[in-house]
Scaffold this active site. Structure first.
Site, PDB file in Angstrom:
ATOM      1  N   GLY A 135      31.122  30.765  36.252  1.00 17.90           N
ATOM      2  CA  GLY A 135      32.548  30.051  36.878  1.00 17.90           C
ATOM      3  C   GLY A 135      33.433  31.052  37.317  1.00 17.90           C
ATOM      4  CB  CYS A 136      37.067  30.475  37.858  1.00 20.68           C
ATOM      5  SG  CYS A 136      38.570  31.414  38.049  1.00 20.68           S
ATOM      6  CG  PHE A 137      36.374  36.253  38.975  1.00 16.46           C
ATOM      7  CD1 PHE A 137      37.694  35.944  39.472  1.00 16.46           C
ATOM      8  CD2 PHE A 137      35.537  37.014  39.900  1.00 16.46           C
ATOM      9  CE1 PHE A 137      38.221  35.949  40.269  1.00 16.46           C
ATOM     10  CE2 PHE A 137      36.145  37.435  41.164  1.00 16.46           C
ATOM     11  CZ  PHE A 137      37.567  36.819  41.346  1.00 16.46           C
ATOM     12  CD1 TRP A 138      40.731  35.218  38.264  1.00  9.65           C
ATOM     13  CD2 TRP A 138      41.812  33.092  38.501  1.00  9.65           C
ATOM     14  NE1 TRP A 138      41.407  35.136  39.541  1.00  9.65           N
ATOM     15  CE2 TRP A 138      41.894  33.965  39.525  1.00  9.65           C
ATOM     16  CE3 TRP A 138      42.260  31.736  38.251  1.00  9.65           C
ATOM     17  CZ2 TRP A 138      42.722  33.518  40.740  1.00  9.65           C
ATOM     18  CZ3 TRP A 138      42.983  31.309  39.350  1.00  9.65           C
ATOM     19  CH2 TRP A 138      43.328  32.145  40.150  1.00  9.65           C
ATOM     20  N   GLY A 139      38.925  33.152  33.906  1.00 11.85           N
ATOM     21  CA  GLY A 139      38.594  32.539  32.584  1.00 11.85           C
ATOM     22  C   GLY A 139      37.525  33.543  31.842  1.00 11.85           C
TER      23      GLY A 139
END
EC number: 1.8.4.11
Length: 285
Positions: A135-139
């Site tokens: 998923g979103c690589f930030w998290g």
């Protein structure tokens, strides 16, 4: 980790930083064929396996393949040759040549001995990399940074077909790339199995081509392995999850080029002070 790279001697700086070349037939690994792994002299990350080394007669160590995601290719300053560098720290390794028909793979990485160290088979390698997409690589990055033994992380794009993709291109869904995180870890403090189990505990591996509100193949769940051992560990853990009646959508794929994302994406939550909106750690194992 990049703040703690090995201090180089003048002759090492000449090649690794200054992009110089050691004299042919003088390097310690030119006629060296013991079993093991060649790692970057500057950062210590694995570059080449001994089974891919061959005697080309050129005067420098030659390899017909690299460890996946370990070597970066750049157009040389002469505008003709292809320079190869360590994909993580940028250390100059040498050049890569095609079409010489010296091995079945028809490729030759011509590498300066001074750019590498050698770890004999059976001895531990201090640092290694793992690549995960969830998923979103930030998290994903934010939660991996909290793991003891993780010394660095980088977010980026991998698993697709477009070279040097931008965030906008990946978001459009036409590149085939996934948002991913490269995890650099100290093997004395953690291991690949621990990291892989953590990966499954910080995202919903039952979702296909999405994670929470983020929808698209770029948000798929995937593990990109760099060697057979990593592949076996990933497949073993997935089997354990399936035996517990879990639906696992995570794909296990061989690693390929990891394209580092734009600077504003790196350490996003540390920079902004925000918290992940669809990633959190839960007990799975």
């Amino acid at each position: 980790m990049k703040d703690n790279l090995k201090k180089l001697k003048p002759e090492e700086k000449f090649v690794i930083i200054g992009k110089g070349t050691e004299k042919p037939f003088t390097g310690k690994y030119d006629k060296f064929f013991e079993k093991g792994t060649y790692v970057c002299k500057q950062c210590g990350l694995p570059l080449y396996k001994s089974e891919n080394k061959f005697n080309s007669g050129c005067g420098w160590p030659s390899f017909d393949d690299e460890i996946p995601a370990s070597v970066k290719r750049n157009v040389d300053d002469d505008g003709k040759r292809t320079e190869i560098t360590c994909a993580y720290c940028g250390a100059h390794l040498g050049h890569v040549f095609h079409g010489e028909h010296l091995t079945n793979k028809n490729i030759r990485h011509c590498v300066n001995s001074i750019s590498m160290d050698f770890i004999p088979e059976g001895k531990p390698i201090k640092y290694n990399r793992a690549i995960f997409a969830g998923g979103c690589f930030w998290g994903v990055e934010h939660l991996f940074k909290e793991k003891e033994g993780v010394v660095d992380t980088r977010v980026g794009y991998t698993g697709g077909r477009t070279k040097n993709p931008t965030y906008e291109q990946v978001c459009m869904g036409f590149t085939g790339h996934a948002e991913a995180v490269e995890v650099i870890y100290d093997t004395e403090k953690t291991n690949y199995e621990e990291l892989t189990k953590l990966f499954f505990e910080i995202h919903d591996f039952t979702q296909k081509n999405r994670q929470g509100p983020d929808i698209g193949k770029q948000y798929r769940s995937a593990i990109f392995y760099t060697d057979v051992e990593q592949k076996q560990i990933a497949e073993k853990i997935i089997k354990e999850l399936e035996e517990k009646d879990n639906k696992v959508e995570t794909k296990v794929e061989e690693a390929s080029t990891f394209y580092v994302a734009e600077k504003y994406h790196q350490d996003y939550y540390k920079k902004t002070g925000k918290q992940p909106y669809c990633h959190y750690k839960r007990k799975v194992f």
